[in-house]
Write an enzyme that holds these catalytic residues in place. Sequence first.
Site, PDB file in Angstrom:
ATOM      1  N   CYS A  19     -24.650  44.431  44.557  1.00 17.88           N
ATOM      2  CA  CYS A  19     -24.842  45.147  45.827  1.00 17.88           C
ATOM      3  C   CYS A  19     -23.704  46.133  46.130  1.00 17.88           C
ATOM      4  O   CYS A  19     -23.843  46.968  47.019  1.00 17.88           O
ATOM      5  CB  CYS A  19     -25.016  44.164  46.980  1.00 17.88           C
TER       6      CYS A  19
ATOM      7  N   HIS B 271     -23.694  47.905  53.441  1.00 15.88           N
ATOM      8  CA  HIS B 271     -24.745  47.279  52.646  1.00 15.88           C
ATOM      9  C   HIS B 271     -25.640  46.491  53.596  1.00 15.88           C
ATOM     10  O   HIS B 271     -25.164  45.784  54.479  1.00 15.88           O
ATOM     11  CB  HIS B 271     -24.115  46.355  51.601  1.00 15.88           C
TER      12      HIS B 271
ATOM     13  N   ASN C  68     -32.946  43.538  51.884  1.00 16.32           N
ATOM     14  CA  ASN C  68     -31.752  43.791  51.077  1.00 16.32           C
ATOM     15  C   ASN C  68     -32.196  44.414  49.750  1.00 16.32           C
ATOM     16  O   ASN C  68     -32.820  43.741  48.932  1.00 16.32           O
ATOM     17  CB  ASN C  68     -31.023  42.462  50.864  1.00 16.32           C
TER      18      ASN C  68
HETATM   19  O1  UT7 Z   1     -26.565  41.159  48.964  1.00 26.20           O
HETATM   20  C1  UT7 Z   1     -25.582  40.219  48.717  1.00 26.20           C
HETATM   21  C2  UT7 Z   1     -25.058  39.692  49.926  1.00 26.20           C
HETATM   22  N1  UT7 Z   1     -25.893  38.599  50.428  1.00 26.20           N
HETATM   23  C3  UT7 Z   1     -25.722  38.205  51.669  1.00 26.20           C
HETATM   24  O2  UT7 Z   1     -24.957  38.811  52.371  1.00 26.20           O
HETATM   25  C4  UT7 Z   1     -26.414  36.963  52.162  1.00 26.20           C
HETATM   26  C5  UT7 Z   1     -25.479  36.186  53.030  1.00 26.20           C
HETATM   27  N2  UT7 Z   1     -26.045  34.992  53.612  1.00 26.20           N
HETATM   28  C6  UT7 Z   1     -26.993  35.034  54.577  1.00 26.20           C
HETATM   29  O3  UT7 Z   1     -27.413  36.098  54.968  1.00 26.20           O
HETATM   30  C7  UT7 Z   1     -27.438  33.731  55.204  1.00 26.20           C
HETATM   31  O4  UT7 Z   1     -26.598  32.681  54.761  1.00 26.20           O
HETATM   32  C8  UT7 Z   1     -28.916  33.379  54.920  1.00 26.20           C
HETATM   33  C9  UT7 Z   1     -29.803  34.359  55.644  1.00 26.20           C
HETATM   34  C10 UT7 Z   1     -29.175  33.470  53.415  1.00 26.20           C
HETATM   35  C11 UT7 Z   1     -29.237  31.988  55.400  1.00 26.20           C
HETATM   36  O5  UT7 Z   1     -28.956  31.860  56.784  1.00 26.20           O
HETATM   37  P1  UT7 Z   1     -28.182  30.590  57.344  1.00 26.20           P
HETATM   38  O6  UT7 Z   1     -28.065  30.774  58.783  1.00 26.20           O
HETATM   39  O7  UT7 Z   1     -26.917  30.456  56.524  1.00 26.20           O
HETATM   40  O8  UT7 Z   1     -29.213  29.433  57.049  1.00 26.20           O
HETATM   41  P2  UT7 Z   1     -29.017  28.091  56.212  1.00 26.20           P
HETATM   42  O9  UT7 Z   1     -28.949  28.402  54.754  1.00 26.20           O
HETATM   43  O10 UT7 Z   1     -27.893  27.308  56.813  1.00 26.20           O
HETATM   44  O11 UT7 Z   1     -30.370  27.339  56.486  1.00 26.20           O
HETATM   45  C12 UT7 Z   1     -30.681  26.835  57.803  1.00 26.20           C
HETATM   46  C13 UT7 Z   1     -32.017  26.134  57.770  1.00 26.20           C
HETATM   47  C14 UT7 Z   1     -32.166  25.124  56.643  1.00 26.20           C
HETATM   48  O12 UT7 Z   1     -32.903  24.016  57.140  1.00 26.20           O
HETATM   49  P3  UT7 Z   1     -32.159  22.661  57.592  1.00 26.20           P
HETATM   50  O13 UT7 Z   1     -31.432  22.184  56.379  1.00 26.20           O
HETATM   51  O14 UT7 Z   1     -31.240  23.073  58.694  1.00 26.20           O
HETATM   52  O15 UT7 Z   1     -33.295  21.799  58.017  1.00 26.20           O
HETATM   53  C15 UT7 Z   1     -32.973  25.836  55.615  1.00 26.20           C
HETATM   54  O16 UT7 Z   1     -33.745  24.966  54.803  1.00 26.20           O
HETATM   55  O17 UT7 Z   1     -33.051  27.107  57.562  1.00 26.20           O
HETATM   56  C16 UT7 Z   1     -33.894  26.666  56.491  1.00 26.20           C
HETATM   57  N3  UT7 Z   1     -34.403  27.848  55.803  1.00 26.20           N
HETATM   58  C17 UT7 Z   1     -35.565  28.446  56.122  1.00 26.20           C
HETATM   59  N4  UT7 Z   1     -36.506  28.155  57.029  1.00 26.20           N
HETATM   60  C18 UT7 Z   1     -37.571  28.985  57.116  1.00 26.20           C
HETATM   61  C19 UT7 Z   1     -33.822  28.547  54.798  1.00 26.20           C
HETATM   62  N5  UT7 Z   1     -34.599  29.598  54.453  1.00 26.20           N
HETATM   63  C20 UT7 Z   1     -35.677  29.544  55.256  1.00 26.20           C
HETATM   64  C21 UT7 Z   1     -36.812  30.365  55.403  1.00 26.20           C
HETATM   65  N6  UT7 Z   1     -37.730  30.045  56.331  1.00 26.20           N
HETATM   66  N7  UT7 Z   1     -37.021  31.480  54.627  1.00 26.20           N
END
Ligand code: UT7
Length: 325
Positions: A119, A252, A282
């Site tokens: 990225c 980005h 993204n």
């Molecule tokens: O391009 C390279 C750079 N990449 C980035 O900058 C990405 C950086 N990271 C992020 O943007 C975020 O960490 C994410 C968007 C990927 C994830 O967001 P988060 O707030 O960190 O969520 P999480 O991984 O802590 O997940 C929270 C909950 C989980 O459920 P439980 O364990 O709390 O029950 C996940 O299973 O959300 C659940 N979850 C979803 N639910 C519905 C994860 N993905 C999904 C989904 N739909 N697509």
Amino acid sequence: MNIYTRIAGTGSFLPPRRLTNADLAAELASQGVETSDAWIVERTGIRARHFADAGVGSSDLGTEAARRALEMAGVSADELDLIIVATSTPDMVFPSVATMVQNKLGAAGCPAFDVQAVCSGFIYAVTVADAMIRAGSASKALVIGAEVFSRILDFKDRTTCVLFGDGAGAVVLEASEQPGILASDIHADGKHRDILSVPGHVSGGNVLGDPVLKMDGQAVFKLAVGVLEETARASLTKAALQDSDIDWLIPHQANIRIMQSTAKKLKMPLEKVVVTVDQHGNTSAASIPLALDVAVRDGRIQRGQNLMLEGVGGGFTWGSVLVKF
Ligand code: UT7
């Protein structure tokens, strides 16, 4: 006389197939994967993304973006003396996407190569092109970010497959007596390779490993917000400018929450941040030149304004380019 690098034109291209979060959620539901528009919007700011049809590669998207940038710059393809494509999703192992774009544009002879910094790739590629222009080894360069990330997504992994999209953005860079690119700053730290990777590879006629995107989202998030502030400050320091001198932040486009946090640290209101993640998702190396082109063409970005472009991605890689448009 100093030689500087100025942006002579911008262009972008999105494949026509657009999926809203609801469209994607419905497709995923049919495979037993549960997600929702509400979750995606709240956690990322993404509302839609574009996916390329089968058989359409990064070179096709990149060529369309390049044509538009060349047209805006008033430069013909045979005047180019350098082509660099930033991509992590090349059409094939080799030759490079850059040589394919060169051929599709009807040009030949000038050096053409790919840069792979995920990225951050566009920031890396612009930095290399700027160095070559200032060294006198190129005077009209085409720099493209082009990706088909839909090809490397695991549609059974809802934590990653809702985040990415396909597209391309391009700039034509030109040697100039007026600045131009004021400063750039690029970095990498390979110890973080496992938090964002596509670990598959080709060997002996087989694909070994797992050729789909793996990401520890929270680890990436934490690192990203730190380095994006650092690199923006490094470019400002090199150019002897301050936060308040930035007219537009073009980060980005990964997650609106990362962009909000960076803007806050740079004391910039969100109105000065170009945001396309809601419509594009993204698009990795394509996201910065795509966002740049959108804001140039809708009239927000004007000649003479200072733009801070910055990216972060797998590797880990990160960097910024400060440019007077
Ligand atoms: O391009 C390279 C750079 N990449 C980035 O900058 C990405 C950086 N990271 C992020 O943007 C975020 O960490 C994410 C968007 C990927 C994830 O967001 P988060 O707030 O960190 O969520 P999480 O991984 O802590 O997940 C929270 C909950 C989980 O459920 P439980 O364990 O709390 O029950 C996940 O299973 O959300 C659940 N979850 C979803 N639910 C519905 C994860 N993905 C999904 C989904 N739909 N697509």
